[in-house]
Design a protein around this motif. Structure first.
Motif, PDB file in Angstrom:
ATOM      1  N   ILE A  98       1.582  -5.910   1.658  1.00  0.00           N
ATOM      2  CA  ILE A  98       2.634  -4.933   1.957  1.00  0.00           C
ATOM      3  C   ILE A  98       3.384  -5.321   3.233  1.00  0.00           C
ATOM      4  N   MET A  99       2.648  -5.762   4.239  1.00  0.00           N
ATOM      5  CA  MET A  99       3.291  -6.160   5.495  1.00  0.00           C
ATOM      6  C   MET A  99       4.149  -7.408   5.305  1.00  0.00           C
ATOM      7  N   GLU A 100       3.648  -8.361   4.526  1.00  0.00           N
ATOM      8  CA  GLU A 100       4.407  -9.591   4.277  1.00  0.00           C
ATOM      9  C   GLU A 100       5.732  -9.285   3.581  1.00  0.00           C
ATOM     10  N   LYS A 101       5.717  -8.314   2.667  1.00  0.00           N
ATOM     11  CA  LYS A 101       6.918  -7.965   1.901  1.00  0.00           C
ATOM     12  C   LYS A 101       7.784  -6.931   2.609  1.00  0.00           C
ATOM     13  N   LYS A 104       7.278  -0.268   1.985  1.00  0.00           N
ATOM     14  CA  LYS A 104       7.130   1.066   2.558  1.00  0.00           C
ATOM     15  C   LYS A 104       5.807   1.719   2.186  1.00  0.00           C
ATOM     16  N   CYS A 105       5.106   1.145   1.216  1.00  0.00           N
ATOM     17  CA  CYS A 105       3.816   1.703   0.826  1.00  0.00           C
ATOM     18  C   CYS A 105       2.806   1.545   1.962  1.00  0.00           C
ATOM     19  N   VAL A 106       1.827   2.457   2.006  1.00  0.00           N
ATOM     20  CA  VAL A 106       0.823   2.450   3.075  1.00  0.00           C
ATOM     21  C   VAL A 106      -0.570   2.475   2.451  1.00  0.00           C
ATOM     22  N   PRO A 107      -1.440   1.513   2.809  1.00  0.00           N
ATOM     23  CA  PRO A 107      -2.818   1.537   2.308  1.00  0.00           C
ATOM     24  C   PRO A 107      -3.732   2.348   3.230  1.00  0.00           C
ATOM     25  N   PHE A 108      -4.749   2.948   2.658  1.00  0.00           N
ATOM     26  CA  PHE A 108      -5.751   3.684   3.413  1.00  0.00           C
ATOM     27  C   PHE A 108      -7.135   3.322   2.884  1.00  0.00           C
ATOM     28  N   ALA A 109      -8.128   3.399   3.762  1.00  0.00           N
ATOM     29  CA  ALA A 109      -9.528   3.228   3.378  1.00  0.00           C
ATOM     30  C   ALA A 109     -10.303   4.476   3.784  1.00  0.00           C
ATOM     31  N   ALA A 110     -11.324   4.830   3.017  1.00  0.00           N
ATOM     32  CA  ALA A 110     -12.115   6.034   3.266  1.00  0.00           C
ATOM     33  C   ALA A 110     -12.765   5.981   4.648  1.00  0.00           C
ATOM     34  N   PRO A 111     -12.999   7.167   5.228  1.00  0.00           N
ATOM     35  CA  PRO A 111     -12.779   8.494   4.649  1.00  0.00           C
ATOM     36  C   PRO A 111     -11.401   9.079   4.994  1.00  0.00           C
ATOM     37  N   VAL A 112     -10.610   9.352   3.969  1.00  0.00           N
ATOM     38  CA  VAL A 112      -9.344  10.069   4.098  1.00  0.00           C
ATOM     39  C   VAL A 112      -9.303  11.113   2.992  1.00  0.00           C
ATOM     40  N   ASP A 113      -9.034  12.357   3.347  1.00  0.00           N
ATOM     41  CA  ASP A 113      -8.995  13.425   2.359  1.00  0.00           C
ATOM     42  C   ASP A 113      -7.722  13.352   1.527  1.00  0.00           C
ATOM     43  N   VAL A 114      -7.870  13.620   0.225  1.00  0.00           N
ATOM     44  CA  VAL A 114      -6.738  13.650  -0.697  1.00  0.00           C
ATOM     45  C   VAL A 114      -6.772  14.977  -1.446  1.00  0.00           C
ATOM     46  N   GLN A 115      -5.784  15.810  -1.202  1.00  0.00           N
ATOM     47  CA  GLN A 115      -5.640  17.070  -1.922  1.00  0.00           C
ATOM     48  C   GLN A 115      -4.907  16.755  -3.222  1.00  0.00           C
ATOM     49  N   LEU A 116      -5.648  16.246  -4.170  1.00  0.00           N
ATOM     50  CA  LEU A 116      -5.114  15.512  -5.308  1.00  0.00           C
ATOM     51  C   LEU A 116      -4.123  16.310  -6.149  1.00  0.00           C
ATOM     52  N   ASP A 133       4.921   7.117  -1.425  1.00  0.00           N
ATOM     53  CA  ASP A 133       5.751   8.224  -0.953  1.00  0.00           C
ATOM     54  C   ASP A 133       5.149   8.722   0.352  1.00  0.00           C
ATOM     55  N   ARG A 134       5.727   8.298   1.463  1.00  0.00           N
ATOM     56  CA  ARG A 134       5.136   8.594   2.769  1.00  0.00           C
ATOM     57  C   ARG A 134       5.123  10.089   3.083  1.00  0.00           C
ATOM     58  N   GLU A 135       5.931  10.861   2.414  1.00  0.00           N
ATOM     59  CA  GLU A 135       5.943  12.296   2.665  1.00  0.00           C
ATOM     60  C   GLU A 135       4.650  12.968   2.201  1.00  0.00           C
ATOM     61  N   LYS A 136       3.863  12.282   1.375  1.00  0.00           N
ATOM     62  CA  LYS A 136       2.569  12.827   0.962  1.00  0.00           C
ATOM     63  C   LYS A 136       1.535  12.768   2.085  1.00  0.00           C
ATOM     64  N   ASN A 137       1.792  11.974   3.095  1.00  0.00           N
ATOM     65  CA  ASN A 137       0.889  11.874   4.246  1.00  0.00           C
ATOM     66  C   ASN A 137       1.358  12.860   5.305  1.00  0.00           C
ATOM     67  N   ASN A 138       0.626  13.967   5.452  1.00  0.00           N
ATOM     68  CA  ASN A 138       1.039  14.991   6.414  1.00  0.00           C
ATOM     69  C   ASN A 138       0.380  14.821   7.779  1.00  0.00           C
TER      70      ASN A 138
END
Length: 233
Positions: A98-101, A104-116, A133-138
């Motif tokens: 993602i950084m090379e390209k 705008k996408c953002v990777p995450f590794a646990a533990p991160v809560d997801v209100q699915l 969609d960065r707006e999903k990250n509050n």
């Protein structure tokens, strides 16, 4: 190796549960008969399994990891080191791409809560995910479905991950989901946008990430070689 197609226990094309999913219904995966374990009960209101909400999780200490699925609380054991190694190797490769390209996408590794489901009945912690969609990250949690999810299976989570969470992920709008089995050295790749069944890859394969149109590939042979170097497996 040849890529195979299998029934992963999801819903069928009519939205009905498959026989595999019926064999292990949600309530059958709860460890106690309608009640949470004693270690968690002290932090929770007096409710039955199936009645809990996201708000009920607020008082549970961070060191006691849990997931909430349709009002049912599941305890989560700390991951084995091999589990975490696989998780972080995948995260690192996704982040590098993602950084090379300049994406705008953002990777995450646990533990991160997801209100699915964007409701108060389900809160998950996928091992690895990508949010485009960065707006999903509050800033506190992810609100809504990630684009990509990878779960590393363990004996304690296998049934829940394969037979419950894959259905939840698909129905919530996750585009791609990987279920990684270190014991069998297999990866089940669900392309929910294009295919009805998962494709099986091995730990010697290079796997295309479909949300990036296959331009990003995760070389599992490299990861496997690293695991053999560290763990001898």
């Amino acid at each position: 190796m040849d890529k195979k197609m299998i029934d992963g226990g999801k819903q069928n094309s009519r939205g009905e549960q498959t026989e595999a999913a019926k064999e292990y219904p949600l309530e059958g995966l709860v460890k106690t008969d309608g009640m949470v374990c004693e270690a968690l009960a002290a932090y929770l209101p007096a409710k039955k399994q199936g009645e809990f909400t996201v708000e009920d999780l607020a008082n549970i200490p961070d060191e006691q990891r849990v997931e909430l699925i349709d009002g049912v609380i599941f305890e989560m054991e700390a991951p084995y080191t091999i589990h975490q190694t696989i998780e972080l190797e995948i995260f690192a490769r996704l982040r590098a791409f993602i950084m090379e390209k300049g994406g705008k996408c953002v990777p995450f590794a646990a533990p991160v809560d997801v209100q699915l489901d964007c409701d108060n009945k389900t809160m998950l912690q996928p091992d690895v995910m990508v949010i485009c969609d960065r707006e999903k990250n509050n800033g506190k949690r992810i609100y809504g479905a990630p684009d990509f999810i990878a779960e590393v299976l363990s004996k304690s989570t296998r049934k829940k991950d394969l037979l419950i969470k894959t259905v939840k992920y698909e129905n919530a709008g996750v585009r791609e989901c990987w279920m990684i089995d270190p014991d069998k050295k297999q990866i089940l790749v669900y392309d929910f946008e294009r295919e009805g069944y998962p494709v099986i890859y091995g730990f010697d394969d290079e796997i295309p990430v479909r949300i990036f149109e296959g331009e990003c590939k995760i070389n599992f042979r490299e990861i496997h070689d690293y695991l053999k170097e560290i763990y001898g497996v």
